[in-house]
Motif scaffolding. Sequence first.
Motif, short mmCIF file in Angstrom:
data_model
loop_
_atom_site.label_atom_id
_atom_site.label_comp_id
_atom_site.label_asym_id
_atom_site.label_seq_id
_atom_site.Cartn_x
_atom_site.Cartn_y
_atom_site.Cartn_z
N LYS A 137 4.79 -9.99 40.18
CA LYS A 137 3.98 -9.95 41.39
C LYS A 137 3.95 -11.30 42.07
CE LYS A 137 -0.61 -8.79 41.47
NZ LYS A 137 -1.39 -9.84 42.09
N GLU A 179 2.75 -9.21 47.48
CA GLU A 179 1.34 -9.04 47.85
C GLU A 179 1.05 -9.81 49.13
OE1 GLU A 179 -3.10 -10.01 45.92
OE2 GLU A 179 -1.26 -10.36 44.77
N ASP A 214 -3.87 -5.59 48.00
CA ASP A 214 -5.09 -6.16 47.42
C ASP A 214 -6.20 -5.79 48.38
OD1 ASP A 214 -5.99 -9.14 45.69
OD2 ASP A 214 -7.31 -7.98 47.01
N HIS A 217 -7.79 -8.28 50.98
CA HIS A 217 -6.88 -9.11 51.78
C HIS A 217 -6.69 -8.66 53.22
CE1 HIS A 217 -4.72 -11.16 48.13
NE2 HIS A 217 -6.03 -11.34 48.14
N ASP A 241 -4.18 -4.34 43.88
CA ASP A 241 -5.12 -5.28 43.27
C ASP A 241 -6.49 -4.80 43.73
OD1 ASP A 241 -3.68 -8.67 43.20
OD2 ASP A 241 -3.36 -6.91 41.94
N ASP A 286 -8.06 -7.17 40.31
CA ASP A 286 -7.89 -8.60 40.56
C ASP A 286 -9.26 -9.10 40.99
OD1 ASP A 286 -5.97 -10.68 42.90
OD2 ASP A 286 -7.34 -11.14 41.25
MN MN Z 1 -4.61 -10.16 44.40
#
Ligand code: MN
Length: 388
Positions: A137, A179, A214, A217, A241, A286
């Motif tokens: 990742k 990501e 994620d 994000h 995530d 995460d």
């Molecule tokens: Mn992340």
Amino acid sequence: MPDLTAVRAALRDLRIEVPSWAYGNSGTRFKVFTQPGVPRSAYEKIDDAAQVHAFTGAAPSVAVHIPWDRVDDYADLAAHARAAGVAIGTVNSNTFQDPDYMLGSVCHPDGRVRDKAVAHLLECVDIMDATGSADLKLWFADGTNYPGQDDLAARQDRLAESLARVYARLGAGQRLLLEYKLFEPSFYATDVPDWGTALGHCMALGPQAAVVVDTGHHAPGTNIEFIVAVLLRAGRLGGFDFNSRFYADDDLMAGAADPFQLFRILHEVVRAGALGPAAGVAFMLDQCHNIEPKIPAQIRSVLNVQEAAAKALLVDAPALRTAQQNQDVLGAHAVLMDAYNTDVRPLLAGLREEMGLDPDPVAAYHRSGYQDKIIAERIGGTPAGWGS
Ligand code: MN
Ligand code: LRH
């Protein structure tokens, strides 16, 4: 009403990967509040992660982060994980803490800095070979803080060239997961800021490249499940995530800030038949537990994802399709809300009992005495953290 046997089978198969860094000390730029009993090594982080699997039965792998989890012998670390009942999962690179990366890593104007960054990414693939991990990742802090600071398009060229060097190194069965993140630590332009940029690079690289979403994000108000539906349709959703947030990349427990959003995201995954391990979507947490005890918070987070998945599996898909086809706006919405408003905790508690687990994993963990044991044992040494 969906077939409950199939729903239970899907829930049994659901695997949620936990992050090694969630067990170390973490915080914000204002303060990192340390906690007693925090692991001092990758081995102890895995011991703590294994507790989450022991009590939930749903977290059989641990994502590692290099160099935070650097050890002399990664095969030995993988053997330690197996002995603890888990596996080493996704390998996360780190090109956001070395002083040389102040102005970027794989997008840096200076080719020597890019070479250094690519060498680290290639080292991470070597580690995957040693641990048997399938996924690399990549999240890049790369970006700029002021207009004009660097050439935005040239940085994309450098990124593409660097990624291609890593992609070429992947073995069969290995994947590069890219990501994206809208901002932070860069505050003007981030080089991989959104799903479109990430997807573009993955398409250019090849079939072993996919996008990681994620949930922290995005810009406030972003319809993340729409992005998920589009990436699934393109066959390029590599994983999630999971965490939650009220404002920015808060990295709070998945489902804590917005359980309805987590449900809507998993509804798109279930609708696409992508919840099972065979679909290749990695469900990862995460998170950072800055003020709360870390292992119970991880257990709670796994339960939150299980609950959202169970609600998504209870959506009456034929009824939903019929209402949608009939342009029955309220009817279709009601089908989804019926599933969301279903209390799935008894179903999951029953499933845990069938699996020989305590129906209430958080309470069972507290009764186990593990927390007191690690607080008593882990005296001295350097508590793990983000090492910056
Ligand atoms: Mn992340
Ligand atoms: C970046 C990120 C990335 C990790 C880091 C721990 O914000 O989400 O996934 O490398 O957190």
